[in-house]
Design an enzyme around this catalytic site. Structure first.
Site, PDB file in Angstrom:
ATOM      1  N   CYS A   2      65.357  71.635  27.997  1.00  0.00           N
ATOM      2  CA  CYS A   2      64.559  72.371  28.968  1.00  0.00           C
ATOM      3  C   CYS A   2      63.515  73.120  28.161  1.00  0.00           C
ATOM      4  CB  CYS A   2      65.434  73.371  29.719  1.00  0.00           C
ATOM      5  SG  CYS A   2      66.784  72.612  30.597  1.00  0.00           S
ATOM      6  N   ARG A  27      59.450  68.678  28.105  1.00  0.00           N
ATOM      7  CA  ARG A  27      60.839  68.946  27.729  1.00  0.00           C
ATOM      8  C   ARG A  27      61.777  68.823  28.914  1.00  0.00           C
ATOM      9  NH1 ARG A  27      61.264  71.691  22.899  1.00  0.00           N
ATOM     10  NH2 ARG A  27      63.294  72.516  23.523  1.00  0.00           N
ATOM     11  N   TRP A  74      65.501  70.211  32.621  1.00  0.00           N
ATOM     12  CA  TRP A  74      66.039  68.856  32.590  1.00  0.00           C
ATOM     13  C   TRP A  74      67.515  69.022  32.910  1.00  0.00           C
ATOM     14  CZ3 TRP A  74      69.813  66.056  30.040  1.00  0.00           C
ATOM     15  CH2 TRP A  74      69.741  64.664  30.205  1.00  0.00           C
ATOM     16  N   ASN A 100      67.885  77.580  27.825  1.00  0.00           N
ATOM     17  CA  ASN A 100      67.816  76.194  27.343  1.00  0.00           C
ATOM     18  C   ASN A 100      69.057  75.949  26.502  1.00  0.00           C
ATOM     19  OD1 ASN A 100      67.136  73.658  26.405  1.00  0.00           O
ATOM     20  ND2 ASN A 100      65.887  74.453  24.717  1.00  0.00           N
ATOM     21  N   GLY A 101      69.855  74.947  26.864  1.00  0.00           N
ATOM     22  CA  GLY A 101      71.068  74.633  26.109  1.00  0.00           C
ATOM     23  C   GLY A 101      72.205  74.319  27.075  1.00  0.00           C
ATOM     24  N   GLU A 478      61.945  48.522  19.645  1.00  0.00           N
ATOM     25  CA  GLU A 478      61.023  49.599  20.029  1.00  0.00           C
ATOM     26  C   GLU A 478      60.174  49.188  21.214  1.00  0.00           C
ATOM     27  OE1 GLU A 478      60.887  52.573  19.533  1.00  0.00           O
ATOM     28  OE2 GLU A 478      58.866  53.185  20.083  1.00  0.00           O
ATOM     29  N   LYS A 482      60.181  51.203  24.891  1.00  0.00           N
ATOM     30  CA  LYS A 482      58.958  51.692  25.553  1.00  0.00           C
ATOM     31  C   LYS A 482      58.911  51.214  27.005  1.00  0.00           C
ATOM     32  CE  LYS A 482      57.803  54.421  23.050  1.00  0.00           C
ATOM     33  NZ  LYS A 482      58.960  54.466  22.339  1.00  0.00           N
ATOM     34  N   GLU A 485      61.615  52.992  29.109  1.00  0.00           N
ATOM     35  CA  GLU A 485      61.564  54.445  29.370  1.00  0.00           C
ATOM     36  C   GLU A 485      60.344  54.869  30.161  1.00  0.00           C
ATOM     37  OE1 GLU A 485      61.296  57.081  26.012  1.00  0.00           O
ATOM     38  OE2 GLU A 485      60.240  55.616  24.831  1.00  0.00           O
ATOM     39  N   HIS A 501      73.037  32.856  20.890  1.00  0.00           N
ATOM     40  CA  HIS A 501      74.487  33.167  20.954  1.00  0.00           C
ATOM     41  C   HIS A 501      74.841  33.876  22.257  1.00  0.00           C
ATOM     42  CE1 HIS A 501      75.132  31.892  16.834  1.00  0.00           C
ATOM     43  NE2 HIS A 501      74.016  32.507  16.521  1.00  0.00           N
ATOM     44  N   LYS A 601      61.351  65.171  26.322  1.00  0.00           N
ATOM     45  CA  LYS A 601      60.832  64.830  25.004  1.00  0.00           C
ATOM     46  C   LYS A 601      61.809  65.172  23.892  1.00  0.00           C
ATOM     47  CE  LYS A 601      57.725  63.494  22.060  1.00  0.00           C
ATOM     48  NZ  LYS A 601      57.457  62.053  21.970  1.00  0.00           N
TER      49      LYS A 601
HETATM   50  C1  AGP Z   1      61.259  57.671  22.157  1.00  0.00           C
HETATM   51  O1  AGP Z   1      60.182  57.101  22.887  1.00  0.00           O
HETATM   52  C2  AGP Z   1      62.188  58.448  23.045  1.00  0.00           C
HETATM   53  N1  AGP Z   1      61.492  59.460  23.712  1.00  0.00           N
HETATM   54  C3  AGP Z   1      63.460  58.893  22.350  1.00  0.00           C
HETATM   55  O2  AGP Z   1      64.205  57.730  22.087  1.00  0.00           O
HETATM   56  C4  AGP Z   1      63.305  59.654  21.016  1.00  0.00           C
HETATM   57  O3  AGP Z   1      62.816  58.804  20.009  1.00  0.00           O
HETATM   58  C5  AGP Z   1      64.695  60.161  20.586  1.00  0.00           C
HETATM   59  O4  AGP Z   1      65.163  61.049  21.565  1.00  0.00           O
HETATM   60  C6  AGP Z   1      64.685  60.847  19.212  1.00  0.00           C
HETATM   61  O5  AGP Z   1      63.860  61.966  19.270  1.00  0.00           O
HETATM   62  P1  AGP Z   1      63.466  62.697  17.887  1.00  0.00           P
HETATM   63  O6  AGP Z   1      62.656  61.707  17.088  1.00  0.00           O
HETATM   64  O7  AGP Z   1      62.671  63.888  18.309  1.00  0.00           O
HETATM   65  O8  AGP Z   1      64.745  63.051  17.185  1.00  0.00           O
END
Ligand code: AGP
Length: 606
Positions: A2, A27, A74, A100-101, A478, A482, A485, A501, A601
């Site tokens: 958050c 966040r 969040w 936050n936490g 990767e 993308k 997400e 396989h 994020k």
């Molecule tokens: C990446 O597009 C995602 N938002 C997520 O997988 C991110 O890479 C992951 O949470 C790790 O975050 P960090 O690099 O801040 O540790």
């Protein structure tokens, strides 16, 4: 996951805090709220949904006071709803808190407080805090906070305001980030630096266990033992433009476009006069026999390539571990091991916990982070800054290519420290890196029209498979992440050799299959995989050089990428059209590319 903020100054608090929340919504953005304090009263405004809903409330109700706290959420406990939005208050609404936490012992405390007469309004763990503060509050807010945190288990960064304390905010942190900002006409607090701008010019990082008493022109900090601590303010280096979209329609578009300059900035920082510059880490790399990478998500994909760089140049054994697995696996602490934590935010809870575990086992830890004042950076023996500038878009793009660049240079450093890189090899490796910024720019430019053509046809597909070999396996993972997400497409990345396989059973004439097949050692093997997909009518997106006639003939769409002189660096280019592909598919599907649903994020919870 958050974001919290607070303000005391000469402006209307709610207006300032709405802007701060805008900067923090990456966040978490399920719901948001503000509490302000004036004339012995607290006024609360909160709403589920996007920040605009909250803005509308304040447009209507006006605002009250020059002191306030704010929160963007969040959801961890309780659905995204107005009741569960922060700020939360005690029963008579004389104390308001944003948090936050995660409070892990919230259920026991909720029962205890309810038995004592507290009336809870929400399903959240965070609402414990104002009620607990109320049980200890006898007019001294600091004493109440000190007593309260003794009972909390879990992670928190919280801010509290008290109706009978004008222009005063009390904050405490344990396990979640909290920054204090100072400006000519304001004192602020926030989970991250962008939310402090432009009112704060200096920033102080609140350390673990500390409590801060923020007033309209000062701050007093005490540590867990009630000792006074001098606030260590330093100038905020980030400028306003870095945290705004500029002429772009989204932070993701801006950050993809920034990649050439990000790669160049890292090169300039780590190479001087054509040779490797020394890196400031408190570890003797020459004694390292074994490296363990710890990371999550995109950073874990970068670590897979970091392994290839290190094993190629330094010829040492490298393990790549997902942080959320490593921390529960009772790992082996072998002598001569260096743990490298990779994290854009520097606050990922699983990576931070794994780093702490490694250190408790006396293994040295170096971190590769983009946020230099972050918890992971501060708890490492050495932090190598990523220098990408703030990455606001939830989908990591420039941080990924920045990590690959930094990991490549780190591998050269390690090889050199171990006497396994001659001057000639060092020059050759550096010379292969120098053209990359320009190749990144060229690939982004040349691939765009081909990406758009493919999006036109394939955007409606609800599933997509990405295949790659060698370093391009990380690209496949990767690229799939993308698309998952930000466009919510069921996308999976596989090592291409694995496809036969089992997963090849997925192939139909409705399934896009992205085959990453640049020129190089794995090229012909990849073409065989394309043939297998083609034979089953799969819809093929090839990723490779535009001059590759074989690839072009086998592909329905070809995303052209420049050829990196050094095959190890090719994934830095191969990922680029896939970033743009996911961006455009998401736009076509009306998804919010900067704030995808369910995500945030910085994953600061387990
Ligand atoms: C990446 O597009 C995602 N938002 C997520 O997988 C991110 O890479 C992951 O949470 C790790 O975050 P960090 O690099 O801040 O540790």
């Amino acid at each position: 996951m958050c974001g919290i903020a607070g303000y005391i100054g000469n402006l209307d608090a709610s207006s300032v805090l709405l802007v701060a929340l805008e900067r923090l919504k990456y966040r978490g953005y399920d719901s948001a709220g503000i509490a302000t304090q004036e004339n012995g009263e607290l006024t609360i405004g909160k709403s589920a949904g996007r920040l605009k809903e909250l803005q509308d409330i304040y447009d209507e109700q006006g605002s009250f006071g020059n002191c306030g706290i704010a929160h963007t959420r969040w959801a961890t406990h309780g659905t995204p709803s107005t009741e569960n939005a922060h700020p939360h208050c005690n029963t008579d609404q004389s104390i308001a808190v944003v948090h936050n936490g995660i409070i892990e012992n919230h259920e026991r405390l909720r029962r205890q407080l309810t038995d004592q007469g507290a009336i809870f309004q929400s399903q959240t763990d965070s609402e414990i805090i104002p009620h607990l503060l109320a049980t200890y509050y006898d007019g001294d807010p600091i004493k109440a906070v000190q007593a309260c945190i003794k009972e909390l288990e879990g992670s928190y960064a919280f801010a509290a305001i008290f109706a009978d304390h004008e222009n005063r905010i009390i904050v405490a942190r344990h396990g979640s980030p909290l920054l204090i900002g100072r400006g000519p006409h304001a004192m602020m607090l926030a989970s991250d630096i962008p939310a402090l701008l432009p009112h704060a010019h200096d920033v102080c990082v609140l350390e673990e266990g500390q409590i801060a008493d923020i007033r309209n022109d000062s701050v007093e900090i005490v540590d867990a033992d009630s000792n006074n601590v001098d606030p260590a303010f330093k100038k905020i280096e980030i400028n306003f433009n870095e945290v705004s979209k500029g002429e772009y329609d989204s932070f993701m578009a801006k950050e993809i476009a920034e990649q050439p300059e990000v790669v160049q900035r890292i090169i300039d920082d780590r190479i001087s006069n054509g040779a490797l510059a020394d890196i400031a880490v408190e570890v003797d790399l020459s004694q390292i026999q074994h490296v363990v990478f710890l990371a999550c998500g995109t950073s874990w994909h970068a670590a897979l390539l970091g392994k290839r760089f290190l094993e190629h140049y330094a010829r040492i054994h490298v393990e790549v571990d997902i942080s959320s697995e490593y921390r529960y696996r009772n790992p082996i602490a072998a002598g001569g091991t260096l743990v490298v934590a990779i994290s854009q935010s520097g606050e990922t809870a699983d990576t931070l916990a794994s780093l702490r575990l490694a250190r408790s086992m006396f293994m040295p830890v170096v971190s590769l982070v983009n946020v230099v004042d972050s918890s992971i950076a501060r708890e490492s023996e050495g932090a190598l800054p990523l220098l990408c500038g703030p990455e606001i878009g939830v989908a990591s793009t420039k941080a990924y290519t920045g990590q690959l660049t930094a990991l490549f240079l780190f591998a050269l450093q390690m090889a050199k420290a171990k006497g396994r890189l001659t001057a000639e090899q060092e020059k050759e490796a550096i010379d292969s890196l120098l053209p990359i910024p320009e190749l990144v720019a060229g690939t982004l430019k040349n691939a765009e029209e081909h990406v758009l053509d493919a999006v036109e046809v394939l955007a409606p597909a609800n599933a997509t498979v990405f295949l790659g070999r060698g370093g391009e396996h990380a690209t496949a993972l990767e690229g799939a992440l993308k698309l998952k997400e930000i466009a919510y497409v069921h996308a999976t990345g596989y090592p291409a050799g694995e496809f036969k396989h089992g997963p090849i059973a997925l192939v139909t004439n409705q399934l896009p299959v992205v085959c990453i097949a640049p020129q190089g050692a794995m090229h012909d093997k990849m073409l065989s995989n394309l043939e297998e997909v083609r034979a089953r009518q799969g819809r093929i997106i090839g990723v490779g050089q535009s001059s590759d006639r074989d690839l072009k003939n086998l592909s329905d769409h070809l995303f052209p990428v420049d050829l990196a002189g050094n095959e190890l660096l090719q994934p830095l280019l191969s990922i680029l059209p896939l970033q743009r592909y996911s961006y455009h598919v998401a736009r076509r599907r009306d998804c919010d590319v900067d704030q995808p649903r369910n995500l945030a994020k910085s994953v600061t919870v387990e």
